[in-house]
Design an enzyme around this catalytic site. Sequence first.
Site, mmCIF file in Angstrom:
data_model
loop_
_atom_site.group_PDB
_atom_site.id
_atom_site.type_symbol
_atom_site.label_atom_id
_atom_site.label_comp_id
_atom_site.label_asym_id
_atom_site.label_seq_id
_atom_site.Cartn_x
_atom_site.Cartn_y
_atom_site.Cartn_z
ATOM 1 N N GLY A 11 0.846 -1.281 0.059
ATOM 2 C CA GLY A 11 0.242 0.065 -0.135
ATOM 3 C C GLY A 11 0.773 1.338 0.132
ATOM 4 N N ARG A 72 1.022 -5.015 -5.858
ATOM 5 C CA ARG A 72 0.798 -6.127 -5.350
ATOM 6 C C ARG A 72 1.276 -7.402 -6.309
ATOM 7 N NH1 ARG A 72 -1.063 -4.120 -0.087
ATOM 8 N NH2 ARG A 72 -2.417 -2.682 -0.439
ATOM 9 N N ASP A 103 4.065 -4.652 6.353
ATOM 10 C CA ASP A 103 4.413 -5.754 6.725
ATOM 11 C C ASP A 103 4.807 -6.738 5.778
ATOM 12 O OD1 ASP A 103 1.737 -5.980 6.765
ATOM 13 O OD2 ASP A 103 1.615 -6.789 8.853
ATOM 14 N N THR A 125 3.925 2.689 5.834
ATOM 15 C CA THR A 125 2.397 2.466 5.626
ATOM 16 C C THR A 125 1.652 3.413 6.628
ATOM 17 O OG1 THR A 125 0.706 0.829 6.334
ATOM 18 C CG2 THR A 125 2.890 0.737 7.458
ATOM 19 N N ASP A 127 -0.796 2.523 8.337
ATOM 20 C CA ASP A 127 -1.561 1.765 9.244
ATOM 21 C C ASP A 127 -0.761 1.917 10.759
ATOM 22 O OD1 ASP A 127 -3.622 0.815 7.549
ATOM 23 O OD2 ASP A 127 -2.381 -0.851 7.040
ATOM 24 N N ASP A 129 1.292 0.005 11.676
ATOM 25 C CA ASP A 129 1.239 -1.532 12.329
ATOM 26 C C ASP A 129 2.445 -2.520 12.417
ATOM 27 O OD1 ASP A 129 1.130 -1.835 9.588
ATOM 28 O OD2 ASP A 129 -0.239 -3.242 9.490
ATOM 29 N N ARG A 171 -5.958 -1.486 9.008
ATOM 30 C CA ARG A 171 -6.165 -2.957 8.836
ATOM 31 C C ARG A 171 -6.647 -3.754 10.323
ATOM 32 N NH1 ARG A 171 -1.925 -6.118 4.935
ATOM 33 N NH2 ARG A 171 -0.526 -4.397 4.932
#
Length: 320
Positions: A11, A72, A103, A125, A127, A129, A171
């Site tokens: 992403g 992707r 990740d 990212t 996120d 995360d 996410r």
Amino acid sequence: IKRIGVLTSGGDAPGMNAAVRAVVRSGLQAGLEVYGVNNGFAGLHSGDIHKLDRYSVSDTINKGGTFLGSARFPDFKKVEVREQAIEQMRERGIEALIVVGGDGSYMGAKKLTEMGYPCIGVPGTIDNDIAGTNFTIGFDTALNVVMEAIDRLRDTCSSHNRISIVEVMGRHCGDLALWASIAGGAEFLVIPEADAWDEAKLLQQIQDGIAKGKKHAIVVITEHVTDVNALAKNIEGQTGLETRATVLGHIQRGGSPTCRDRVLASRMGDYAVQLLVEGQGGRCVGILANKLVHHDIIEALEEMVRPFDKELYDLSQRLF
Ligand code: ADP
């Protein structure tokens, strides 16, 4: 080391360009040649790899997205595909690769490292995360977008006595929702790290809020927890107040990176180059208590967990 590569993967996140720019400029300063790989691991496999000079990254620091492109590319899970990718780099004399991504991208970087090809992971990212870092590149920009959206929703909610549900990305990480709910003064927060999802409990809390005199409410919720449109119907059914769900979606990914993200990305990109110059491979970069740190990328993925910021969560609960 003479020649390094850099790619962005997974992403996209605002600040990725600033990270690539730092890799290029610091790499050149250190006497290295820097190659850019277009479209993440897909371009690595197909050989879409080009030498970059200092002007290749001019006018990119303020731009969102990633000028190298991202992709992707699930085929990268196949060992023979990764072998071909390593061959592309060996043919060009590229000795190490800096991977800016989330990740999933770290998994790709870890696998290449395990195959004897050194990679450095840079956390890019929205996120937030990734284990081993307090912040990822892009989080701050996305957070500001969410905060602004909450501010706008608040205006219309308070004018119409409405309830607004805001679904944010992340996410399985509630950081965007947590930080945005504090910054935006939201009334309710639902994140995956807190208690298990309990719709009845949330409905009750909203009812209690109305009984205490709340005229409107903003509920911030992380994606993948529940269907927010169905939740809106249920809240409206129970409270009688008009309730709307807003899914912010990819709006959160775009836009010019904030100052914080640009500086963080510049520091991390530069640090990744310094690690390679020192002969360190197979590491991932992070920032902890405003100090740049690095961890073993294999260990980071297999053993490290991102701690949940319980203190910040408790604060959010005290301020509702
Ligand atoms: P993000 O990096 O944002 O988490 P993805 O999860 O889509 O995004 O991962 C980006 C890319 O990393 C994938 O498309 C794939 O090319 C590569 N990747 C992800 N998981 C693995 C894996 N287990 N092994 C090898 N490569 C992987």
